[in-house]
Design a protein around this motif. Structure first.
Motif, PDB file in Angstrom:
ATOM      1  N   LEU A 103      60.666  87.169  53.344  1.00 32.09           N
ATOM      2  CA  LEU A 103      61.030  86.539  53.542  1.00 32.09           C
ATOM      3  C   LEU A 103      60.652  85.319  53.274  1.00 32.09           C
ATOM      4  N   LEU A 104      59.178  85.909  52.898  1.00 35.43           N
ATOM      5  CA  LEU A 104      57.853  84.487  51.927  1.00 35.43           C
ATOM      6  C   LEU A 104      58.530  84.336  50.457  1.00 35.43           C
ATOM      7  N   ILE A 105      59.080  85.498  49.815  1.00 30.44           N
ATOM      8  CA  ILE A 105      59.244  85.868  48.372  1.00 30.44           C
ATOM      9  C   ILE A 105      60.828  85.233  48.328  1.00 30.44           C
ATOM     10  N   GLN A 106      61.664  85.061  49.126  1.00 30.75           N
ATOM     11  CA  GLN A 106      62.857  84.464  49.481  1.00 30.75           C
ATOM     12  C   GLN A 106      62.145  82.982  49.168  1.00 30.75           C
ATOM     13  N   LYS A 107      61.740  82.498  50.339  1.00 29.62           N
ATOM     14  CA  LYS A 107      61.295  80.940  50.104  1.00 29.62           C
ATOM     15  C   LYS A 107      60.730  80.308  49.079  1.00 29.62           C
ATOM     16  N   ALA A 108      60.248  81.584  48.277  1.00 27.40           N
ATOM     17  CA  ALA A 108      59.401  80.949  47.647  1.00 27.40           C
ATOM     18  C   ALA A 108      60.096  81.130  46.086  1.00 27.40           C
ATOM     19  N   GLU A 109      61.209  81.447  45.424  1.00 24.96           N
ATOM     20  CA  GLU A 109      62.474  81.740  45.003  1.00 24.96           C
ATOM     21  C   GLU A 109      63.469  80.884  45.296  1.00 24.96           C
ATOM     22  N   ALA A 110      63.550  80.385  46.236  1.00 23.90           N
ATOM     23  CA  ALA A 110      64.135  79.272  46.524  1.00 23.90           C
ATOM     24  C   ALA A 110      63.805  78.102  46.356  1.00 23.90           C
ATOM     25  N   LEU A 111      62.472  77.660  45.533  1.00 26.44           N
ATOM     26  CA  LEU A 111      62.662  76.318  45.871  1.00 26.44           C
ATOM     27  C   LEU A 111      62.606  76.262  44.320  1.00 26.44           C
ATOM     28  N   GLY A 112      63.346  76.739  43.633  1.00 26.57           N
ATOM     29  CA  GLY A 112      63.808  76.166  42.384  1.00 26.57           C
ATOM     30  C   GLY A 112      62.957  76.754  41.036  1.00 26.57           C
ATOM     31  N   GLU A 113      64.077  76.104  39.729  1.00 26.54           N
ATOM     32  CA  GLU A 113      63.447  76.519  38.973  1.00 26.54           C
ATOM     33  C   GLU A 113      62.168  76.265  38.215  1.00 26.54           C
ATOM     34  N   ASP A 114      61.667  75.067  39.076  1.00 22.47           N
ATOM     35  CA  ASP A 114      60.494  74.141  38.682  1.00 22.47           C
ATOM     36  C   ASP A 114      59.011  74.742  39.362  1.00 22.47           C
ATOM     37  N   TYR A 115      59.635  75.196  40.012  1.00 21.91           N
ATOM     38  CA  TYR A 115      58.184  76.635  40.580  1.00 21.91           C
ATOM     39  C   TYR A 115      58.401  77.759  39.814  1.00 21.91           C
TER      40      TYR A 115
ATOM     41  N   SER B 177      53.051  85.656  37.032  1.00 23.81           N
ATOM     42  CA  SER B 177      54.236  86.839  36.743  1.00 23.81           C
ATOM     43  C   SER B 177      53.812  88.109  38.013  1.00 23.81           C
ATOM     44  N   ASP B 178      52.794  87.730  38.617  1.00 20.97           N
ATOM     45  CA  ASP B 178      52.410  88.523  40.078  1.00 20.97           C
ATOM     46  C   ASP B 178      52.251  87.901  40.615  1.00 20.97           C
ATOM     47  N   TYR B 179      53.011  86.472  41.364  1.00 21.29           N
ATOM     48  CA  TYR B 179      53.280  85.888  42.088  1.00 21.29           C
ATOM     49  C   TYR B 179      53.532  86.222  43.261  1.00 21.29           C
ATOM     50  N   LYS B 180      54.705  87.299  42.916  1.00 22.74           N
ATOM     51  CA  LYS B 180      55.111  88.711  44.477  1.00 22.74           C
ATOM     52  C   LYS B 180      53.365  89.045  45.098  1.00 22.74           C
ATOM     53  N   THR B 181      53.133  89.686  44.566  1.00 22.79           N
ATOM     54  CA  THR B 181      51.669  89.785  44.674  1.00 22.79           C
ATOM     55  C   THR B 181      50.178  89.123  45.715  1.00 22.79           C
TER      56      THR B 181
ATOM     57  N   GLY C 250      49.685  72.074  41.815  1.00 21.43           N
ATOM     58  CA  GLY C 250      50.049  72.032  43.265  1.00 21.43           C
ATOM     59  C   GLY C 250      49.598  72.764  44.210  1.00 21.43           C
ATOM     60  N   PRO C 251      49.366  73.018  45.717  1.00 19.96           N
ATOM     61  CA  PRO C 251      49.537  73.996  46.784  1.00 19.96           C
ATOM     62  C   PRO C 251      51.268  74.086  47.350  1.00 19.96           C
ATOM     63  N   VAL C 252      51.308  75.530  47.613  1.00 16.31           N
ATOM     64  CA  VAL C 252      53.123  75.823  47.365  1.00 16.31           C
ATOM     65  C   VAL C 252      53.159  76.302  48.868  1.00 16.31           C
ATOM     66  N   GLU C 253      53.574  75.533  50.257  1.00 14.09           N
ATOM     67  CA  GLU C 253      53.618  75.617  51.010  1.00 14.09           C
ATOM     68  C   GLU C 253      55.063  76.342  51.616  1.00 14.09           C
ATOM     69  N   LEU C 254      55.438  77.309  51.641  1.00 12.43           N
ATOM     70  CA  LEU C 254      56.152  78.120  52.177  1.00 12.43           C
ATOM     71  C   LEU C 254      56.221  78.547  54.065  1.00 12.43           C
ATOM     72  N   ARG C 255      57.243  77.825  54.884  1.00 12.63           N
ATOM     73  CA  ARG C 255      56.939  77.561  55.915  1.00 12.63           C
ATOM     74  C   ARG C 255      58.700  78.794  56.289  1.00 12.63           C
ATOM     75  N   ALA C 256      57.794  79.717  57.909  1.00 15.00           N
ATOM     76  CA  ALA C 256      59.023  80.234  58.533  1.00 15.00           C
ATOM     77  C   ALA C 256      58.829  80.203  60.118  1.00 15.00           C
ATOM     78  N   SER C 257      59.997  79.412  60.670  1.00 16.31           N
ATOM     79  CA  SER C 257      60.328  79.148  61.905  1.00 16.31           C
ATOM     80  C   SER C 257      59.921  80.723  62.535  1.00 16.31           C
ATOM     81  N   TYR C 258      60.047  80.382  64.234  1.00 15.77           N
ATOM     82  CA  TYR C 258      60.444  81.206  64.534  1.00 15.77           C
ATOM     83  C   TYR C 258      61.099  82.155  65.509  1.00 15.77           C
ATOM     84  N   ASP C 259      62.188  81.405  64.884  1.00 13.78           N
ATOM     85  CA  ASP C 259      63.589  82.047  64.953  1.00 13.78           C
ATOM     86  C   ASP C 259      63.547  83.120  64.278  1.00 13.78           C
TER      87      ASP C 259
END
Length: 278
Positions: A194-206, A212-216, A248-257
């Motif tokens: 889920l967090l990988i999906q959210k990281a990739e959804a931040l867009g090309e700037d990120y 290269s090993d960001y998923k790990t 800078g810092p990267v914040e990835l958030r997942a709701s309880y839903d």
């Protein structure tokens, strides 16, 4: 005739037992039982120090915070519950105090190092400093502690990082965040995806700047700043974790839903969330 007398005696014994049970409070005569749950409060404990050069100007400073846990209703608890709650508080405070002592020791070394540099005529471009601000969220049986660390000890710029601690009041110890869930390994894997999906959804700037090993790195979310609050889980990756300092810092958030299915009923209960309704 004997069988009738025996049957009547058995009936009388059962009836007497029922009357006795109905006429007594549930916890009567058992001082170890209590219907009152332990209540807790958190306050900040802080240490600080300052070092001045020969001219009286500030050369270095440190300031560190950690939370301290207290049981607020010990007089309302049974002896057993009171002792259990106090053990949890003591365990929490012992760990936080150890971290505070270690940080203060590092701060003193930093200050003494700066003074030694000044004696050698090596003046830094700005005063050295190191500090940690602590905050927290408590829900259900879980305390989620956030630590924001920042420092300048030389170099081109200050440094910043976030870390987290998860404490279970039910277990009386600090835990890996995945231990909240009914199936910890499944929870760890599903949250990683889920967090990988959210990281990739931040867009090309990120995505164009990630290592290269960001998923790990993302998949090790439970080893870093995994922070629970009333709405969900926030995982904070500090500068250099997923990309260069400039990102800078990267914040990835997942709701309880989004997390509910992976937490399970036990995990939801641990976080003080309501039961799911069909």
């Amino acid at each position: 005739m004997r069988s009738k007398r025996n049957a009547f005696a058995a009936f009388l014994a059962v009836w007497t037992l029922l009357l006795s049970a109905c006429g007594q409070p549930e916890n009567s005569g058992d001082p170890a039982r209590s219907s009152t749950a332990p209540a807790y409060s958190l306050t900040l404990t802080e240490v600080q120090g300052e070092y001045q050069g020969k001219d009286g100007a500030e050369a270095a400073s440190y300031r560190f915070q950690r939370p301290s846990l207290a049981v607020t209703n010990p007089e309302e608890l049974s002896e057993e519950d009171r002792e259990t709650a106090q053990r949890s508080a003591d365990q929490f405070n012992r760990r936080m105090q150890e971290e505070l002592d270690a940080a203060a020791a590092e701060g003193k070394v930093m200050g003494e190092d700066v003074l030694a540099r000044l004696d050698e005529g090596l003046e830094p471009p700005m005063p050295y400093y190191e500090e940690t601000d602590a905050s927290w969220w408590m829900g259900g049986d879980i305390i989620s502690v956030r630590l924001d660390w920042s420092a300048y000890t030389g170099g081109a710029h200050p440094n910043y990082a976030v870390s987290g601690r998860t404490f279970s009041l039910a277990l009386g110890q600090f835990i890996d965040p995945i231990q909240i869930a009914d199936d910890p390994l499944w929870f760890q894997q599903e949250v990683s995806d889920l967090l990988i999906q959210k990281a990739e959804a931040l867009g090309e700037d990120y995505t164009g700047s990630y290592w290269s090993d960001y998923k790990t790195t993302i998949c090790r979310w439970n080893q870093g700043a995994a922070l629970f609050d009333g709405d969900g889980l926030t995982v904070i990756y500090s500068p250099y974790d997923l990309g260069p300092y400039a990102m800078g810092p990267v914040e990835l958030r997942a709701s309880y839903d989004e997390l509910s299915a992976f937490l399970g009923e036990g995990g939801r209960a641990a976080l003080g969330l309501p039961e799911e309704t069909e």
